[in-house]
Design a protein around this motif. Structure first.
Motif, PDB file in Angstrom:
ATOM      1  N   UNK A  78       0.793  -1.239   0.000  1.00 18.16           N
ATOM      2  CA  UNK A  78       0.000   0.000   0.000  1.00 18.16           C
ATOM      3  C   UNK A  78       0.821   1.283   0.000  1.00 18.16           C
ATOM      4  N   UNK A  79       1.784   1.372  -0.850  1.00 19.31           N
ATOM      5  CA  UNK A  79       2.627   2.566  -0.962  1.00 19.31           C
ATOM      6  C   UNK A  79       3.356   2.931   0.326  1.00 19.31           C
ATOM      7  N   UNK A  80       3.545   1.949   1.223  1.00 22.36           N
ATOM      8  CA  UNK A  80       4.305   2.189   2.453  1.00 22.36           C
ATOM      9  C   UNK A  80       5.770   1.795   2.264  1.00 22.36           C
ATOM     10  N   UNK A  81       6.011   0.719   1.540  1.00 25.54           N
ATOM     11  CA  UNK A  81       7.377   0.237   1.295  1.00 25.54           C
ATOM     12  C   UNK A  81       7.326  -0.734   0.109  1.00 25.54           C
ATOM     13  N   UNK A  82       8.507  -0.976  -0.459  1.00 23.16           N
ATOM     14  CA  UNK A  82       8.618  -2.014  -1.477  1.00 23.16           C
ATOM     15  C   UNK A  82       9.893  -2.804  -1.228  1.00 23.16           C
ATOM     16  N   UNK A  83       9.920  -3.994  -1.780  1.00 22.22           N
ATOM     17  CA  UNK A  83      11.116  -4.839  -1.672  1.00 22.22           C
ATOM     18  C   UNK A  83      11.375  -5.508  -3.008  1.00 22.22           C
ATOM     19  N   UNK A  84      12.651  -5.739  -3.271  1.00 22.76           N
ATOM     20  CA  UNK A  84      13.068  -6.535  -4.425  1.00 22.76           C
ATOM     21  C   UNK A  84      13.916  -7.665  -3.863  1.00 22.76           C
ATOM     22  N   UNK A  85      13.551  -8.887  -4.202  1.00 26.79           N
ATOM     23  CA  UNK A  85      14.321 -10.055  -3.777  1.00 26.79           C
ATOM     24  C   UNK A  85      14.838 -10.712  -5.043  1.00 26.79           C
ATOM     25  N   UNK A  86      16.119 -11.008  -5.056  1.00 29.75           N
ATOM     26  CA  UNK A  86      16.726 -11.632  -6.250  1.00 29.75           C
ATOM     27  C   UNK A  86      17.228 -13.021  -5.884  1.00 29.75           C
ATOM     28  N   UNK A  87      16.845 -13.988  -6.717  1.00 29.04           N
ATOM     29  CA  UNK A  87      17.295 -15.361  -6.516  1.00 29.04           C
ATOM     30  C   UNK A  87      18.002 -15.810  -7.788  1.00 29.04           C
ATOM     31  N   UNK A 132      19.178 -12.357  -2.445  1.00 32.22           N
ATOM     32  CA  UNK A 132      19.638 -10.996  -2.150  1.00 32.22           C
ATOM     33  C   UNK A 132      18.406 -10.128  -1.981  1.00 32.22           C
ATOM     34  N   UNK A 133      18.438  -9.240  -0.995  1.00 36.96           N
ATOM     35  CA  UNK A 133      17.235  -8.499  -0.608  1.00 36.96           C
ATOM     36  C   UNK A 133      17.518  -7.007  -0.547  1.00 36.96           C
ATOM     37  N   UNK A 134      16.575  -6.231  -1.052  1.00 38.61           N
ATOM     38  CA  UNK A 134      16.595  -4.775  -0.859  1.00 38.61           C
ATOM     39  C   UNK A 134      15.200  -4.348  -0.432  1.00 38.61           C
ATOM     40  N   UNK A 135      15.114  -3.584   0.654  1.00 36.82           N
ATOM     41  CA  UNK A 135      13.840  -3.072   1.165  1.00 36.82           C
ATOM     42  C   UNK A 135      13.926  -1.556   1.198  1.00 36.82           C
ATOM     43  N   UNK A 136      12.900  -0.885   0.690  1.00 36.95           N
ATOM     44  CA  UNK A 136      12.941   0.578   0.584  1.00 36.95           C
ATOM     45  C   UNK A 136      12.880   1.282   1.936  1.00 36.95           C
ATOM     46  N   UNK A 137      12.189   0.696   2.901  1.00 39.52           N
ATOM     47  CA  UNK A 137      12.114   1.278   4.242  1.00 39.52           C
ATOM     48  C   UNK A 137      12.034   0.141   5.251  1.00 39.52           C
ATOM     49  N   UNK A 138      13.161  -0.127   5.895  1.00 40.41           N
ATOM     50  CA  UNK A 138      13.238  -1.255   6.815  1.00 40.41           C
ATOM     51  C   UNK A 138      12.240  -1.179   7.952  1.00 40.41           C
ATOM     52  N   UNK A 139      12.137  -0.015   8.577  1.00 39.80           N
ATOM     53  CA  UNK A 139      11.248   0.126   9.736  1.00 39.80           C
ATOM     54  C   UNK A 139       9.788  -0.079   9.346  1.00 39.80           C
ATOM     55  N   UNK A 140       9.375   0.469   8.200  1.00 38.25           N
ATOM     56  CA  UNK A 140       7.993   0.297   7.738  1.00 38.25           C
ATOM     57  C   UNK A 140       7.719  -1.169   7.408  1.00 38.25           C
ATOM     58  N   UNK A 141       8.662  -1.814   6.745  1.00 40.11           N
ATOM     59  CA  UNK A 141       8.484  -3.217   6.378  1.00 40.11           C
ATOM     60  C   UNK A 141       8.433  -4.114   7.611  1.00 40.11           C
ATOM     61  N   UNK A 142       9.225  -3.778   8.629  1.00 38.84           N
ATOM     62  CA  UNK A 142       9.285  -4.598   9.836  1.00 38.84           C
ATOM     63  C   UNK A 142       7.955  -4.640  10.570  1.00 38.84           C
ATOM     64  N   UNK A 143       7.100  -3.653  10.314  1.00 42.19           N
ATOM     65  CA  UNK A 143       5.790  -3.608  10.973  1.00 42.19           C
ATOM     66  C   UNK A 143       4.732  -4.421  10.221  1.00 42.19           C
ATOM     67  N   UNK A 144       5.111  -5.058   9.114  1.00 40.75           N
ATOM     68  CA  UNK A 144       4.145  -5.848   8.352  1.00 40.75           C
ATOM     69  C   UNK A 144       4.577  -7.312   8.328  1.00 40.75           C
ATOM     70  N   UNK A 145       3.618  -8.191   8.126  1.00 34.02           N
ATOM     71  CA  UNK A 145       3.917  -9.622   8.221  1.00 34.02           C
ATOM     72  C   UNK A 145       4.933 -10.089   7.173  1.00 34.02           C
ATOM     73  N   UNK A 146       4.716  -9.726   5.910  1.00 34.84           N
ATOM     74  CA  UNK A 146       5.640 -10.184   4.869  1.00 34.84           C
ATOM     75  C   UNK A 146       6.957  -9.424   4.924  1.00 34.84           C
ATOM     76  N   UNK A 147       6.895  -8.134   5.244  1.00 34.59           N
ATOM     77  CA  UNK A 147       8.110  -7.339   5.329  1.00 34.59           C
ATOM     78  C   UNK A 147       9.023  -7.785   6.447  1.00 34.59           C
ATOM     79  N   UNK A 148       8.443  -8.215   7.561  1.00 36.39           N
ATOM     80  CA  UNK A 148       9.270  -8.632   8.696  1.00 36.39           C
ATOM     81  C   UNK A 148      10.075  -9.892   8.370  1.00 36.39           C
ATOM     82  N   UNK A 149       9.550 -10.723   7.464  1.00 33.97           N
ATOM     83  CA  UNK A 149      10.309 -11.896   7.010  1.00 33.97           C
ATOM     84  C   UNK A 149      11.642 -11.438   6.405  1.00 33.97           C
TER      85      UNK A 149
END
Length: 195
Positions: free
Chosen positions: A55-64, A71-88
């Motif tokens: 929902x326009x709070x954060x995005x992630x790119x995972x490369x396999x 390999x992982x990149x998250x646009x906003x770690x703190x925002x992602x950590x508050x969500x179920x999939x982002x915390x993974x």
């Protein structure tokens, strides 16, 4: 309260470009689950990217790449950590920081972010919400506010670390960022078609 909306897509590299498909994250509980989901879409050992947006709070790119660690990149770690999939993702990244085998990419990213923070403060961007001030430099569980992870994961595909960090900066819209990344990879229209 409405449920949190996520968008997730798998981009599998093929001889003819990228095969893009929307995917569900219902069965994803760990990074290994996410990596398995990506590998199922892979042709041979070609690269697979997973885009996740909340929902326009954060995005992630995972490369396999084959059997290599994701390999992982998250646009906003703190925002992602508050969500179920982002915390993974953020839990994995925070664990890697303490791992002596973790490469210098994270240290490089932290140094770049420190430089950017200093520039932002100098530009007078210190008018943040009181909650953000209380939160300080760390978000949920000590996860840093702002970009987190491997900012070089798309460099060989034509998206330099500075470009990726720029798409994660203050005021950036995660959905637009993923569209720009897909456009640079040559599959922007295909991604928009599955949204």
């Amino acid at each position: 309260m409405s449920p949190v909306a996520y968008f997730a897509a798998v981009l599998a590299r093929t001889d003819g470009g990228w095969d893009v498909s929307e995917t569900e994250l219902d069965e994803v509980e760990t990074l290994a689950d996410l990596a398995d989901l990506a590998r199922e879409a892979a042709q041979d050992d070609d690269s697979v990217l997973v885009f996740i947006e909340q929902e326009d709070a954060w995005f992630a790119v995972i490369r396999v790449d084959g059997e290599d660690d994701p390999r992982i990149f998250v646009s906003d770690g703190a925002a992602a950590a508050r969500s179920s999939y982002g915390s993974v993702l953020t839990d994995e990244l925070v664990d890697r920081v303490g791992d002596s085998d973790f490469d210098d990419d994270f240290d490089t990213l932290v140094a770049e972010l420190d430089d950017e923070s200093a520039e932002s403060e100098a530009a007078g961007q210190e008018e943040e919400e009181e909650e953000d001030d209380d939160q300080g430099a760390a978000g949920s569980g000590g996860v840093p506010v702002g970009p987190l992870g491997d900012c070089e994961l798309l460099a060989d595909l034509g998206i330099a670390s500075g470009e990726l960090l720029g798409l994660s900066g203050e005021g950036a819209v995660p959905g637009d960022a993923l569209s720009e990344i897909a456009e640079a990879l040559g599959c922007g229209e295909v991604l928009e078609a599955v949204r």
